[in-house]
Design a protein around this motif. Structure first.
Motif, short mmCIF file in Angstrom:
data_model
loop_
_atom_site.label_atom_id
_atom_site.label_comp_id
_atom_site.label_asym_id
_atom_site.label_seq_id
_atom_site.Cartn_x
_atom_site.Cartn_y
_atom_site.Cartn_z
N TRP A 1 22.01 39.96 39.82
CA TRP A 1 22.37 40.80 41.14
C TRP A 1 23.68 41.33 42.07
CZ3 TRP A 1 21.55 38.33 46.39
CH2 TRP A 1 21.29 39.43 47.67
N ARG A 2 24.20 39.82 42.03
CA ARG A 2 25.73 40.17 42.20
C ARG A 2 26.95 41.10 41.74
NH1 ARG A 2 25.85 34.14 44.90
NH2 ARG A 2 23.81 34.68 46.66
N HIS A 3 26.81 40.72 40.30
CA HIS A 3 27.41 41.07 38.96
C HIS A 3 26.97 41.94 38.31
CE1 HIS A 3 30.00 37.92 41.43
NE2 HIS A 3 28.94 37.08 40.82
N GLY A 4 26.12 42.75 38.29
CA GLY A 4 25.73 43.61 36.99
C GLY A 4 26.59 44.45 36.89
N ALA A 5 26.90 45.00 37.70
CA ALA A 5 27.33 46.41 37.71
C ALA A 5 29.07 46.64 37.35
CB ALA A 5 27.01 47.69 39.00
N GLU A 6 29.54 45.48 37.38
CA GLU A 6 30.38 45.17 37.32
C GLU A 6 30.81 45.24 35.98
OE1 GLU A 6 31.93 41.07 38.19
OE2 GLU A 6 31.17 41.35 40.49
N PRO A 7 32.39 45.70 35.76
CA PRO A 7 33.29 46.06 33.91
C PRO A 7 33.30 44.62 33.14
CG PRO A 7 35.05 46.42 35.77
CD PRO A 7 33.46 46.00 36.45
N MET A 8 32.96 44.83 31.85
CA MET A 8 33.10 42.95 31.43
C MET A 8 34.48 42.73 31.36
SD MET A 8 30.67 41.44 29.90
CE MET A 8 30.41 41.28 27.96
N PRO A 9 33.99 41.44 31.43
CA PRO A 9 35.76 40.97 31.44
C PRO A 9 36.44 40.79 30.42
CG PRO A 9 34.20 39.40 32.16
CD PRO A 9 33.19 40.95 31.59
N ASP A 10 37.48 40.94 30.48
CA ASP A 10 38.19 40.46 29.06
C ASP A 10 38.64 39.19 28.38
OD1 ASP A 10 40.40 41.19 26.78
OD2 ASP A 10 42.17 40.96 27.53
N TYR A 11 38.02 38.84 27.44
CA TYR A 11 37.27 37.44 26.59
C TYR A 11 38.17 37.74 26.00
CZ TYR A 11 33.76 37.22 30.24
OH TYR A 11 32.85 36.45 31.20
N THR A 12 39.11 38.73 25.19
CA THR A 12 39.59 38.14 24.08
C THR A 12 41.12 37.04 24.88
OG1 THR A 12 41.37 39.99 24.43
CG2 THR A 12 39.59 40.19 23.30
N HIS A 13 41.25 36.68 24.98
CA HIS A 13 42.46 35.61 25.90
C HIS A 13 41.42 34.66 26.98
CE1 HIS A 13 45.18 39.20 24.60
NE2 HIS A 13 45.14 38.13 24.75
N PHE A 14 41.62 33.58 26.90
CA PHE A 14 41.00 32.60 27.68
C PHE A 14 42.28 31.73 28.03
CE2 PHE A 14 38.61 28.61 28.19
CZ PHE A 14 37.40 29.28 29.68
N ALA A 15 42.71 32.14 29.06
CA ALA A 15 42.61 30.30 29.87
C ALA A 15 42.24 29.28 30.88
CB ALA A 15 44.10 31.64 30.50
N TYR A 16 42.23 28.19 30.38
CA TYR A 16 41.15 27.45 30.98
C TYR A 16 42.00 26.47 32.40
CZ TYR A 16 39.11 23.06 31.91
OH TYR A 16 38.43 22.11 32.03
N ASN A 17 43.16 26.46 32.49
CA ASN A 17 44.42 26.10 33.74
C ASN A 17 44.09 27.40 34.62
OD1 ASN A 17 43.84 23.43 32.62
ND2 ASN A 17 45.92 23.86 31.26
N ASP A 18 42.84 28.63 34.01
CA ASP A 18 43.68 29.76 35.17
C ASP A 18 43.46 28.96 36.77
OD1 ASP A 18 43.58 32.40 36.26
OD2 ASP A 18 42.14 33.78 35.39
N PRO A 19 44.45 29.27 37.74
CA PRO A 19 44.06 29.34 38.77
C PRO A 19 42.31 30.10 39.72
CG PRO A 19 46.03 30.03 38.91
CD PRO A 19 45.62 29.85 37.20
N THR A 20 42.77 31.29 39.11
CA THR A 20 41.62 31.98 39.71
C THR A 20 39.65 31.30 38.75
OG1 THR A 20 41.84 33.43 38.29
CG2 THR A 20 42.98 33.63 39.56
N CYS A 21 39.51 30.82 38.01
CA CYS A 21 38.65 29.71 37.77
C CYS A 21 37.80 28.73 39.02
CB CYS A 21 39.04 29.67 35.92
SG CYS A 21 39.19 31.08 34.49
N HIS A 22 39.08 27.81 39.57
CA HIS A 22 37.99 26.99 40.12
C HIS A 22 37.19 26.01 39.45
CE1 HIS A 22 40.07 29.28 43.62
NE2 HIS A 22 39.08 30.33 42.91
N PRO A 23 38.29 25.63 38.57
CA PRO A 23 37.29 24.57 37.25
C PRO A 23 37.22 23.80 37.91
CG PRO A 23 40.57 24.39 36.94
CD PRO A 23 39.52 25.44 37.57
N ALA A 24 37.40 23.35 39.21
CA ALA A 24 36.13 22.00 39.37
C ALA A 24 35.85 22.38 40.06
CB ALA A 24 37.46 20.84 40.31
#
Length: 126
Positions: free
Chosen positions: A33-56
């Protein structure tokens, strides 16, 4: 008594899986409902420590619970996964209670060892 406990264990497994699926489905519906119309993100590069992910937010029970209370779709999905993981653990706990009630020392001991391994491994998750 034995069939009552077996019925309780079977119902626990059925209800646990059903509840876990419902919780995850709520999260999936919220996410679409909230993200269904968004474009598909680029999953070819994954950064676990990316600060935008908020891992905690996604790796602690407190973070997941706070996310559920605030209506975060990912937290609802993770709560469903946690419920699914807890379902067979509840089966082990109920089996231990049943074996203790039947005074079956061998199976109670083996079940207690399995439960101890599960609990000790859950503390090692980082």
């Amino acid at each position: 008594m034995k069939t009552d406990l077996q019925q309780l264990i079977g119902n626990t497994l059925r209800w646990g899986v059903t509840i876990a699926c419902l919780i995850a489905a709520i999260g999936g519906a919220l996410y679409l409902w909230r993200h269904g119309a968004e474009p598909m993100p680029d999953y070819t590069h994954f950064a676990y420590n990316d600060p935008t992910c908020h891992p905690a937010e996604y790796t602690t029970l407190e973070g997941i619970w706070q996310g559920v209370l605030s209506g975060t779709a990912r937290s609802w999905i993770q709560l469903g996964v946690i419920a699914l993981i807890l379902t067979p653990i509840m089966r082990v706990v109920l089996s231990l209670v049943g074996f203790l009630h039947e005074h079956d020392r061998l199976y109670a001991t083996l079940t207690a060892i399995v439960l101890a391994v599960i609990i000790s491994n859950s503390w090692n998750i980082e």
